[in-house]
Design a protein around this motif. Structure first.
Motif, PDB file in Angstrom:
ATOM      1  N   HIS A 123      60.075  46.354  17.603  1.00  0.00           N
ATOM      2  CA  HIS A 123      58.723  46.097  18.135  1.00  0.00           C
ATOM      3  C   HIS A 123      58.229  47.315  18.896  1.00  0.00           C
ATOM      4  O   HIS A 123      58.997  48.206  19.247  1.00  0.00           O
ATOM      5  CB  HIS A 123      58.747  44.896  19.079  1.00  0.00           C
ATOM      6  CG  HIS A 123      59.550  45.151  20.321  1.00  0.00           C
ATOM      7  ND1 HIS A 123      60.928  45.052  20.347  1.00  0.00           N
ATOM      8  CD2 HIS A 123      59.178  45.536  21.574  1.00  0.00           C
ATOM      9  CE1 HIS A 123      61.361  45.349  21.557  1.00  0.00           C
ATOM     10  NE2 HIS A 123      60.323  45.669  22.330  1.00  0.00           N
TER      11      HIS A 123
ATOM     12  N   ASP B  46      56.198  47.797  22.429  1.00  0.00           N
ATOM     13  CA  ASP B  46      55.686  47.045  23.579  1.00  0.00           C
ATOM     14  C   ASP B  46      54.156  47.184  23.574  1.00  0.00           C
ATOM     15  O   ASP B  46      53.621  48.280  23.410  1.00  0.00           O
ATOM     16  CB  ASP B  46      56.279  47.588  24.884  1.00  0.00           C
ATOM     17  CG  ASP B  46      57.770  47.263  25.004  1.00  0.00           C
ATOM     18  OD1 ASP B  46      58.485  47.297  23.986  1.00  0.00           O
ATOM     19  OD2 ASP B  46      58.218  46.976  26.132  1.00  0.00           O
TER      20      ASP B  46
ATOM     21  N   HIS C 141      61.095  50.070  18.536  1.00  0.00           N
ATOM     22  CA  HIS C 141      62.499  50.081  18.960  1.00  0.00           C
ATOM     23  C   HIS C 141      63.042  48.679  18.806  1.00  0.00           C
ATOM     24  O   HIS C 141      62.297  47.699  18.896  1.00  0.00           O
ATOM     25  CB  HIS C 141      62.650  50.606  20.394  1.00  0.00           C
ATOM     26  CG  HIS C 141      61.834  49.866  21.418  1.00  0.00           C
ATOM     27  ND1 HIS C 141      60.488  50.121  21.620  1.00  0.00           N
ATOM     28  CD2 HIS C 141      62.161  48.863  22.270  1.00  0.00           C
ATOM     29  CE1 HIS C 141      60.032  49.323  22.565  1.00  0.00           C
ATOM     30  NE2 HIS C 141      61.016  48.530  22.988  1.00  0.00           N
TER      31      HIS C 141
ATOM     32  N   ARG D 273      58.488  48.661  33.631  1.00  0.00           N
ATOM     33  CA  ARG D 273      57.205  49.093  33.058  1.00  0.00           C
ATOM     34  C   ARG D 273      56.151  49.095  34.142  1.00  0.00           C
ATOM     35  O   ARG D 273      56.325  48.479  35.199  1.00  0.00           O
ATOM     36  CB  ARG D 273      56.741  48.142  31.958  1.00  0.00           C
ATOM     37  CG  ARG D 273      57.764  47.801  30.885  1.00  0.00           C
ATOM     38  CD  ARG D 273      57.144  46.811  29.944  1.00  0.00           C
ATOM     39  NE  ARG D 273      57.985  46.431  28.815  1.00  0.00           N
ATOM     40  CZ  ARG D 273      58.715  45.332  28.776  1.00  0.00           C
ATOM     41  NH1 ARG D 273      58.752  44.511  29.817  1.00  0.00           N
ATOM     42  NH2 ARG D 273      59.419  45.041  27.702  1.00  0.00           N
TER      43      ARG D 273
HETATM   44 FE   LIG Z   1      60.600  46.892  24.119  1.00  0.00          FE
END
Ligand SMILES: [Fe+2]
Ligand SMILES: O=C(O)CCC(=O)C(=O)O
Length: 457
Positions: free
Chosen positions: A32, A34, A86, A128
């Motif tokens: 995926h 992000d 990733h 994040r």
């Molecule tokens: Fe991720």
């Protein structure tokens, strides 16, 4: 810890969000990206408990397995954060580099230097920074903030194919016409040879004539060009050539009126086998009895008889990216995690004449599968794809610029995508064999293209 990483320069921005994942041996996470609109550029992941291999995949199909050692910090920024997916394959053992021990880095395909590593329980801390404004990264086709509409998929009907061509061929050529023309100056020798060998006074149609590169090669011929792009036709007219706008599926020229036709790099822009057939049939219709046509289409095989095509050879900056496996399923990876259906076969399958006649041949069987975006100057992983064009403004004034750009770099100009169906060995011939009243005089490979010379009975 965050303060330390900031101070040591691993990260530039302080994260404000944390996800903790625990993986038992045998567990993984699907490939995926992000979500762009949700988080800022830097995404970092601390690995604790056990090392693991994380697979990074480029939308063109290149896969890079990366070792994340115990107590390491993975930092994803730029292309690796925005463009590459990733994921962690669910399995109990990873293949790792024997010589490097368990150091971080890319796992190469050197079979002599690989060993198995048993997975333990891994806990990852993914930090994040929550994004407050829409993402404006340079990867609009995979960016949910910039995606105005869903990315194009394989056409399922003639109508869808025609819409795809409208948006990803016609409109694009209209926009890039000036820049495109500035990069199209050198006629290809075999095409020149074909034109020079025609008897003087021959009436020759160039179907999909582009900027008219071939219209003035042999002054003894009466050549007419046609193209779907008004802007390209205008460029031909500026050069005093005879050219008009039309669709290659319906050329307003009387049947049997041409002594010869050429169609260079055109048929590969039609999005179904039926439409490619129809375009070939239309060229055949124009020919008089005994008339010849020369057709060029882009080849899936950019390396032929151990020789790389010019297209591949001009890749100036592809070092450092290793092609470890060309996973066909990676074509779907530029959007959301999708299970590997295993359907998308990147290998060439040559359809039988029977398949063509029954309209059975579709290079894709999967409904609604997204068209992969090709990385320029690399080999093809799919027969149907989008090829990026790096548009430069003021093309006529500047010296010619490189439309494909060096692979892996992303310059500032807008990037447009053209649809292509690249042909496999034998595919063009198989299609031509089904044409009425036409025989194949010659077929050959020329600089990354499959080519045929046809003759009307
Ligand atoms: Fe991720
Ligand atoms: O486990 C990891 O290191 C990565 C987790 C991840 O990619 C995610 O949660 O988005």
């Amino acid at each position: 810890m965050l303060e330390k990483w900031l101070k040591e320069g691993f990260i530039r921005h302080k994260p404000d969000q944390l996800t903790v994942n625990q993986y038992e041996p045998g567990q993984g996470i699907p490939a995926h990206i992000d979500t762009h609109s949700a988080f800022e550029d830097e995404i970092i992941s601390l690995s604790l408990g056990s090392e693991i291999i994380m697979d990074f995949k480029h939308p063109d199909g290149v896969t890079v397995p990366v070792m994340l050692p115990l107590r390491s910090l993975l930092v994803m920024t730029g292309e690796s954060r925005y463009l590459w997916t990733h994921g962690i394959t669910p399995r109990k053992f990873d293949t790792v580099q024997a010589s490097k021990g368990h150091k971080s880095g890319i796992i190469t395909g050197d079979v002599g230097d690989l060993t198995l590593s048993k997975r333990g329980i891994r806990t990852s801390f993914t930090f994040r920074k929550v994004r407050q404004t829409p993402c404006d990264c340079s990867y609009p086709l995979v960016c949910d903030s910039q995606m105005k509409e869903p990315p194009p998929s394989f056409p399922e009907s003639d109508k869808e194919a025609s819409q795809l061509e409208q948006k990803y061929v016609h409109q694009v050529y209209e926009e890039i016409a000036g820049h495109f023309s500035s990069t199209r100056h050198t006629p290809w020798p075999h095409i020149v040879e074909f034109l020079k060998a025609l008897p003087s006074g021959s009436l020759v149609a160039d179907v999909g004539c582009g900027n008219g590169k071939y219209l003035g090669i042999n002054k003894e011929l009466y050549m007419i060009g046609c193209d779907r792009s008004q802007n390209l036709v205008d460029i031909c007219r500026e050069k005093q050539y005879q050219a008009f706008v039309c669709d290659a599926l319906s050329v307003p020229v009387r049947s049997g009126s041409c002594d010869a036709c050429i169609s260079i790099a055109v048929i590969h822009h039609f999005a179904t086998a039926e439409r490619r057939m129809a375009a070939l049939q239309e060229i055949a219709r124009l020919l008089r009895s005994g008339g010849k046509a020369l057709i060029y289409v882009w080849a899936m095989e950019q390396e032929y008889q151990k020789k790389k095509s010019k297209y591949l050879r001009e890749n100036k900056s592809n070092q450092g990216r290793q092609e470890i496996s060309s996973d066909p399923s990676a074509q779907e990876l530029f959007v959301e995690p999708v299970p590997d259906t295993g359907h998308q076969d990147s290998a060439c399958s040559i359809p039988s004449i029977n398949d063509f006649q029954k309209g059975r041949y579709h290079s894709r069987e999967v409904a609604n599968s997204m068209l992969p975006i090709h990385t320029n100057r690399t080999s093809f992983h799919s027969q149907d794809l989008l090829v990026p064009w790096h548009l430069k403004g003021n093309a006529s004034k500047e010296k010619p610029t490189e439309p494909f750009g060096p692979a892996g770099t992303h310059d500032t100009g807008p990037v447009l995508h053209r649809y292509y169906h690249v042909f496999c060995e034998g595919e063009l011939e198989a299609a031509c064999q089904t044409l009425n009243n036409v025989s194949i005089l010659q077929s050959y490979y020329d600089q990354g293209n499959w080519c045929v010379i046809l003759q009307k009975a």
